[in-house]
Design an enzyme around this catalytic site. Sequence first.
Site, PDB file in Angstrom:
ATOM      1  CB  SER A 181      -0.901   0.006   1.236  1.00  0.00           C
ATOM      2  OG  SER A 181      -0.098   0.062   2.401  1.00  0.00           O
ATOM      3  CE1 TYR A 218      -4.169  -0.275  -0.795  1.00  0.00           C
ATOM      4  CE2 TYR A 218      -3.204  -2.479  -0.674  1.00  0.00           C
ATOM      5  CZ  TYR A 218      -3.498  -1.336  -1.401  1.00  0.00           C
ATOM      6  OH  TYR A 218      -3.138  -1.279  -2.719  1.00  0.00           O
ATOM      7  CB  CYS A 238       0.877  -5.455   1.489  1.00  0.00           C
ATOM      8  SG  CYS A 238      -0.546  -4.722   2.326  1.00  0.00           S
ATOM      9  CG  ASN A 239       1.827  -8.779   6.936  1.00  0.00           C
ATOM     10  OD1 ASN A 239       2.118  -9.902   7.289  1.00  0.00           O
ATOM     11  ND2 ASN A 239       2.719  -7.811   6.865  1.00  0.00           N
ATOM     12  CB  CYS A 268       1.761  -4.109   9.505  1.00  0.00           C
ATOM     13  SG  CYS A 268       1.705  -2.663   8.410  1.00  0.00           S
TER      14      CYS A 268
HETATM   15  N1  DGL Z   1       2.087  -2.589   4.915  1.00  0.00           N
HETATM   16  C1  DGL Z   1       0.822  -3.191   4.961  1.00  0.00           C
HETATM   17  C2  DGL Z   1       0.767  -4.494   5.696  1.00  0.00           C
HETATM   18  O1  DGL Z   1       1.760  -5.198   5.730  1.00  0.00           O
HETATM   19  C3  DGL Z   1      -0.425  -2.372   4.997  1.00  0.00           C
HETATM   20  C4  DGL Z   1      -0.463  -1.140   5.801  1.00  0.00           C
HETATM   21  C5  DGL Z   1      -1.719  -0.369   5.500  1.00  0.00           C
HETATM   22  O2  DGL Z   1      -1.819   0.104   4.373  1.00  0.00           O
HETATM   23  O3  DGL Z   1      -2.585  -0.279   6.359  1.00  0.00           O
HETATM   24  O4  DGL Z   1      -0.233  -4.868   6.226  1.00  0.00           O
END
Ligand code: DGL
Length: 258
Positions: free
Chosen positions: A10, A41, A73-74, A187
Site C-alpha cells: 500500500s 489499506y 503487504c500482510n 505489517c
Molecule cells: N504494509 C501493509 C501491511 O503489511 C499495509 C499497511 C496499510 O496500508 O494499512 O499490512
Amino acid sequence: MTRPVGVFDSGVGGLSVFKALRAHMPAEAFVYLADSRFAPYGERGDAFVIERTRAVVRQLRDEYAIKALVIACNTATAAAIHLVRAEHPDLPLVGVEPALKPAVALSKTGRIGVMATRGTVQSSKLRALHDSLKGQAEFILQPCDGLADAIQNHDVARINALCGQYTQAIGPFGNQPGQVDALVLGCTHYAFAWDTLQALVGPDVRLIETGEPVARQTRRLLEAAGQLRQGSVPGSVTLLATGPQEALNAAAKRWLNL
Ligand code: DGL
C-alpha cells in the site's frame, strides 16, 4: 529484455521486504509499486483491498511484464492472495503473513504479541494460522489503527505515541513467566519503527519480521522456474507510486540508501 520482479505494498512498508529481496538477488531487476494514493489499506475493508490489489497486479503485468510478484503487504495478502493466485495461475507469487510460527519457536514464556492492521487481525487467514497453533503459545493480537499511516507519513511524534499505546496494551514484556518475550511485526510498515518498538519492550524481547524468509522463498521460486537473474551487474530498480512520488523516493533514500 530482462523482465523484472514486481513488489507491491500500500505504501512504503514493503520497502522492508524489498531490502531483503535486493540483498538475496542483487542482479535481479525490480519494480516496486507503492499504492500510496489509496493507503492505508488496513482499516478499509476487504472489498477495497481486493479491488486495489487486482488493479495493481494488472498494471504491473500489462506495463512492466513482471515475471513474478511479491505482495509485500500482510493486509493485501490476507484479503486477496487466493484471488490473485486463481486469476494469474502462470505468475509466480509470494505473499507475507505475520510470523506466528517462527515466534513460537523463539518464545520461552509462550506469550507472544502480534501487531498488525485491523484488516489482517480480522482476516480468516490469520484466524486459521492462529487456530493451527492452538496450545503451542498464547497470542495477543493487537490491531494497530493509524500506525501504518503514521509511518507512511513519517510522523515521528505519532509513531512514538501509537507504539507506546499498543505495546502497553500487549505487555507486560520480559523474559519472566507470564511476560511477552516475542513481538511479531505483522505489517511491513512496522519494521521501520523497529528501534522505537525495541526501546519500548526492552532488550529481552525478540522482534520478528518477515523480509528475510520472503526473500529466500522468492529466490527459491525463481530458481525453480529457471528465471533467476545471476551475474555481478546490479539489477535495475524502478520505484512507482500512485500517490506522491517524492514520499516514496524519500523513504527509499532514508531506509535503503537508494
Ligand atoms: N504494509 C501493509 C501491511 O503489511 C499495509 C499497511 C496499510 O496500508 O494499512 O499490512
